[in-house]
Scaffold this motif. Structure first.
Motif, PDB file in Angstrom:
ATOM      1  N   UNK A 292       4.988  -6.090   2.517  1.00 14.75           N
ATOM      2  CA  UNK A 292       3.602  -6.931   2.902  1.00 14.75           C
ATOM      3  C   UNK A 292       3.412  -8.035   2.173  1.00 14.75           C
ATOM      4  N   UNK A 313       1.592  -1.953   7.882  1.00 15.45           N
ATOM      5  CA  UNK A 313       1.023  -3.037   7.194  1.00 15.45           C
ATOM      6  C   UNK A 313       1.080  -4.281   7.859  1.00 15.45           C
TER       7      UNK A 313
ATOM      8  N   UNK B 235      -0.984   0.171  -5.752  1.00 17.89           N
ATOM      9  CA  UNK B 235      -1.693  -0.917  -4.894  1.00 17.89           C
ATOM     10  C   UNK B 235      -2.053  -0.099  -3.432  1.00 17.89           C
ATOM     11  N   UNK B 236      -2.362   1.219  -3.300  1.00 17.05           N
ATOM     12  CA  UNK B 236      -2.451   1.865  -1.967  1.00 17.05           C
ATOM     13  C   UNK B 236      -3.604   2.654  -2.417  1.00 17.05           C
ATOM     14  N   UNK B 274      -4.317   4.379   5.571  1.00 18.57           N
ATOM     15  CA  UNK B 274      -3.549   3.746   4.477  1.00 18.57           C
ATOM     16  C   UNK B 274      -4.065   2.086   4.496  1.00 18.57           C
ATOM     17  N   UNK B 276      -3.554  -1.223   2.151  1.00 15.88           N
ATOM     18  CA  UNK B 276      -2.295  -1.895   1.221  1.00 15.88           C
ATOM     19  C   UNK B 276      -3.210  -3.061   0.588  1.00 15.88           C
ATOM     20  N   UNK B 277      -2.639  -3.687  -0.625  1.00 20.11           N
ATOM     21  CA  UNK B 277      -3.112  -4.887  -1.141  1.00 20.11           C
ATOM     22  C   UNK B 277      -3.122  -6.045  -0.204  1.00 20.11           C
ATOM     23  N   UNK B 278      -1.929  -5.941   0.639  1.00 18.46           N
ATOM     24  CA  UNK B 278      -1.877  -7.052   1.774  1.00 18.46           C
ATOM     25  C   UNK B 278      -1.506  -6.347   3.045  1.00 18.46           C
ATOM     26  N   UNK B 279      -1.696  -7.282   3.776  1.00 15.39           N
ATOM     27  CA  UNK B 279      -1.259  -6.662   5.348  1.00 15.39           C
ATOM     28  C   UNK B 279      -2.292  -5.555   5.853  1.00 15.39           C
TER      29      UNK B 279
END
Lengths: 356, 366
Positions: A292, A313, B235-236, B274, B276-279
């Motif tokens: 991501x 993601x 990062x999760x 979950x 994430x840092x991005x997405x």
């Protein structure tokens, strides 16, 4: 006694905590050969040197465009027959931008054979087509395994969709046996375009070196038509830390262009409770996070013998395990492959084609 | 369901619950005598066994006993125990076949995963624990009984996590647990020294079934849990909701010769979110399937168990199991030992993709 047994068992379990480590280290040695007065290095390990004997150099290309650095010793100077298999049909062998050598008859479109006069010293050769930009159509497949004897059906169906090349997410064989690899090579002669692949868990039923010596590294990246294709070795249901670090660097380098990520095991099974995926979901989530942050546009997986379209993601992802292996029942798909259209500035368009 | 199947062979299973609210067993709880549990099947005196015969029984139970259920118990003259172990392992094998064969035939059809894996794991548990219980019976058993837990317990622990990606990380945790009647509520928070890894978990359980009022340790709980993990290194952040049934069978309910040993099965489902840092955030299902086998320590001082956990979303993940990689979960062992009537030492190890070792203490408040 009991404590010793427990410690021994613990040590044994700890020792196999990185089953892919040696394979990752061996990947770095792929594409290098030294014999008969020649020292050959394939840049970025994008291929395997299958034969290097006096007067004969045979390469298996793992990418549409590859570069060879050939250091010729005094004893190696002279006439060489250079064969590049798994090449694009319109690929050309060049040195300094100019075509090199005399074309010799090739057994099929994906084989390039040149008669070359090599002088002593360093030669930087390239093998690739002239086109470097524009829309691109590829096919994707995985999980041939027991379907090897009839995979030519799949290849024939792929050929009708006119892809530039095929990408494969592993499990080319059932047991990694030598006769299976020989059969695969024979079946690939029916495919009019090259096939670029990583390995799957079934290639690990025998020494992975059999795979690496034939088809090149398990983890690598190439860029074609400004699209980055990043293949990762997840044959042990996870990435080794060496592979994970390398993949992170490759994906980061491709962050400003269209980027495809391909590996055998889906990090997370789209049917989560089945868990036909990485052996550690936490490792899987870390990888998905990396995909991501690196702006990956499309992720392609195999291993599960079905077809699934999903997202992780927010990244479009597909499982396509229809190369001929024993199929998952009741999923209504059977043998199949993906057709992927890539165009600059456009999201990938993915379609599925049934074979049967 | 698996537990109920195993209990078909148990005389205690036929006894109706005499006392709806579950009460923990008394500290002095002793293994139920067959005369109490099954008047129709009077006990015989334990047969005298020579050391040589016992050694042979252990060896036979350990090696050919894997294929011949109850061999060790039979050699030491515990024929009833041998029959019960044969039944238990036959039920386990049947469940493995009923659950596993359709999964193999359909090559992991998504439609069959839940019953298939639950049956396979539970069946494996009955089969393997039945094997081990035969060795236990051949060795003469231990006769331990379940320990009574205090109404309120406070705990502290330290966990060492080692994996290929992060090296070693330490987690310090504190928690508490209370129970009243059939209800149990527990909570634990843990964090790494650098704050990069933190975990919080709340567990609630209700005992929904027990065979009778003897509180032998046999029973079924329904458990619900929320588990949150923030891992800055990865990062999760994950939040997992779980709903499962846990059944424990004190094998004394099968036969006196097996007193002090138990089998435990978990089956359930979960849902994991979950971030994430991005997405975008993801949702994924979790299959909860686990078995354990163990022994109660003498004088009701605690218990020791080994387990297999099919989950791969935990900190341990799944074993790198060669050709079976990506299918197996983790294995481990747990122990709790009462040092004094109120202080309990705890320990656990777990081997998956990561290796975890935990040491802790609990203090009971009455």
């Amino acid at each position: 006694m009991r404590v010793a047994a427990v410690l021994l068992a613990g040590a044994a379990l700890a020792a196999c905590a990185r089953p892919g480590e040696q394979r990752a280290l061996d990947d770095a040695l792929v594409g290098v050969a030294d014999d008969a007065g020649l020292h050959v290095v394939i840049t970025d390990r994008l291929g395997a040197v299958r034969t290097l004997t006096q007067g004969r150099l045979e390469i298996w290309a793992a990418a549409p465009a590859i570069e060879l650095t050939v250091d010729v010793a005094t004893g190696g100077a002279g006439r060489w027959q250079i064969t590049v298999a798994n090449a694009l049909p319109d690929a050309e062998l060049r040195e300094g931008g100019a075509p090199l050598g005399v074309p010799l008859p090739a057994p099929r479109p994906t084989v390039l054979v040149r008669d070359v006069d090599l002088s002593s010293g360093r030669h930087v050769l390239t093998v690739g087509p002239a086109d470097v930009a524009g829309p691109l159509r590829i096919a994707a497949m995985a999980d041939i395994q027991t379907g090897l004897p009839t995979v030519d059906d799949v290849f024939a169906a792929i050929a009708t969709t006119n892809p530039r090349f095929v990408v494969c997410m592993g499990d080319l064989t059932e047991r990694g046996e030598l006769d299976e690899y020989a059969l695969l090579d024979r079946q690939l002669t029916t495919l009019p375009v090259p096939l670029y692949t990583t390995l799957g868990n079934h290639e690990l039923w025998a020494e992975a070196a059999r795979y690496q010596g034939r088809y090149g590294p398990a983890s690598f990246q190439f860029t074609f038509h400004d699209v980055a294709f990043t293949f990762a070795d997840s044959g042990d249901a996870g990435l080794d830390p060496i592979v994970e670090e390398a993949v992170g660097e490759m994906l980061a380098a491709a962050a400003d262009r269209q980027s495809l990520f391909l590996t055998h095991f889906p990090p997370v099974d789209p049917v989560g409770i089945r868990d036909g995926a990485f052996r550690s979901r936490r490792d899987a989530q870390r990888l998905i996070g990396t995909l991501a942050t690196s702006g990956v546009d499309l992720a392609l997986y195999g291993h599960i013998h079905t077809y699934a379209e999903f997202e992780h993601a927010g990244i479009p992802a597909f499982v396509s395990g229809g190369g001929g292996a024993r199929p998952e029942r009741w999923d209504g798909i059977g043998r199949h492959f993906l057709v992927i259209d890539l165009a600059p500035g456009q999201p990938p368009i993915v379609g599925v084609r049934r074979v049967d | 369901m698996a537990l109920a199947a195993a209990l078909v062979a148990s005389p205690a299973a036929a006894a109706p619950p005499a006392d709806p609210p579950f009460a923990d067993p008394p500290v002095t709880a002793s293994p139920p005598r067959p005369a109490e549990a099954a008047p129709a099947d009077p006990p015989a005196d334990p047969p005298a066994v020579t050391p040589g015969r016992r050694a042979a029984a252990i060896a036979l139970a350990a090696i050919p006993g894997l294929a011949v259920p109850g061999l060790g118990a039979r050699v030491v003259g515990e024929r009833r125990a041998a029959r019960r172990l044969l039944a238990m392992r036959a039920v386990g094998l049947g469940m493995m076949v009923v659950g596993g064969v359709p999964l193999l035939v359909t090559y992991g059809s998504a439609k069959l995963v839940v019953p298939g894996v639950h049956l396979s794991v539970a069946g494996s548990g009955l089969f393997l624990v039945g094997w081990w219980a035969d060795v236990y019976a051949a060795a003469g058993g231990g006769g331990g009984a379940p320990r009574r837990r205090a109404p309120i317990e406070l705990s502290a622990d330290a966990t060492w996590i080692d994996d290929a990606f992060h090296g070693g990380r330490a987690l310090i945790g504190v928690g508490g647990r209370g129970h009243r009647g059939r209800w149990t509520l527990a909570a634990r928070v843990a964090g790494a020294h650098d704050g990069a890894l933190a975990q919080a978990r709340v567990d609630a359980a209700a005992r929904v079934w027990r065979p009778d009022a003897r509180a032998s340790g046999t029973g079924v709980d329904v458990r619900a849990a929320i588990d949150a993990i923030r891992d800055d290194d990865d990062r999760v952040t994950t939040v997992t909701g779980e709903l499962a049934a846990r059944g424990r069978l004190h094998l004394a309910d099968l036969d006196r010769a097996l007193a002090g040993s138990f089998v435990e099965l978990d089956a359930g489902l979960g849902l994991q979110a979950v971030a994430y840092r991005a997405g975008d955030a993801d949702l994924a299902g979790v299959l909860i399937s686990r078995f354990a086998g163990g022994v109660f320590l003498p004088c009701a001082r605690g218990e020791v168990a080994v387990f297999y956990d099919h989950r791969r979303d935990t900190l341990a993940g799944g074993l790198p199991a060669g050709r079976a990689a990506g299918f197996f979960g983790s294995v481990g062992a747990t122990a709790e030992v009462a040092i004094t009537p109120t202080w309990i030492a705890t320990a656990a190890v777990e081997f998956g993709s990561a290796r975890l070792a935990t040491l802790g203490v609990r203090r009971g408040l009455r």
